[in-house]
Design a protein around this motif. Structure first.
Motif, PDB file in Angstrom:
ATOM      1  N   SER A  37       0.431  -1.424   0.259  1.00 46.79           N
ATOM      2  CA  SER A  37      -0.310  -0.241  -0.026  1.00 46.79           C
ATOM      3  C   SER A  37       0.912   1.471   0.210  1.00 46.79           C
ATOM      4  O   SER A  37       2.177   1.353   1.229  1.00 46.79           O
ATOM      5  N   ASP A  38       0.534   1.887  -1.000  1.00 47.92           N
ATOM      6  CA  ASP A  38       1.456   3.279  -0.827  1.00 47.92           C
ATOM      7  C   ASP A  38       3.031   2.802  -0.904  1.00 47.92           C
ATOM      8  O   ASP A  38       3.759   3.496  -0.566  1.00 47.92           O
ATOM      9  N   CYS A  39       3.482   2.673  -1.745  1.00 47.32           N
ATOM     10  CA  CYS A  39       4.711   1.616  -2.404  1.00 47.32           C
ATOM     11  C   CYS A  39       5.652   1.357  -0.563  1.00 47.32           C
ATOM     12  O   CYS A  39       7.124   1.126  -0.493  1.00 47.32           O
ATOM     13  N   GLU A  40       4.629   1.031   0.702  1.00 42.98           N
ATOM     14  CA  GLU A  40       4.902   0.652   1.580  1.00 42.98           C
ATOM     15  C   GLU A  40       4.239  -1.116   1.721  1.00 42.98           C
ATOM     16  O   GLU A  40       3.463  -1.875   1.228  1.00 42.98           O
ATOM     17  N   ILE A  41       5.263  -2.238   2.375  1.00 43.03           N
ATOM     18  CA  ILE A  41       4.941  -3.457   2.575  1.00 43.03           C
ATOM     19  C   ILE A  41       4.489  -3.352   4.422  1.00 43.03           C
ATOM     20  O   ILE A  41       5.064  -3.133   5.011  1.00 43.03           O
TER      21      ILE A  41
END
Length: 80
Positions: A37-41
């Motif tokens: 989500s939003d370039c985060e794991i």
């Protein structure tokens, strides 16, 4: 390797990463989900009774970092 944007973890037959739910290391049928989500794991707990811990702390949802230790329940299996 998973092509999906999320991976489920638990003891149920329908999860992506299945671990045994024996008496020694209890794992909930749907313990947690790892997703992007939003370039985060991120990791989200789905087992309020079994609890999921990251670096020995109970979490509801958390951004994962390299070398984090994920434990599926206080006496459950651990993985990185």
């Amino acid at each position: 390797y998973f092509e999906s944007g999320h991976v489920t973890i638990g003891s149920d037959l329908g999860v992506d990463v299945r671990l045994p739910a024996d008496g020694k290391f209890p794992v909930a049928p749907l313990q947690a989900e790892v997703f992007q989500s939003d370039c985060e794991i991120r990791l989200r707990n789905f087992a309020p009774d079994a609890r999921t811990l990251v670096n020995h702390r109970p979490v509801d949802e958390v951004v994962l970092c390299d070398r984090d230790l994920i434990q599926l329940g206080p006496q459950g299996p651990a993985l990185r």
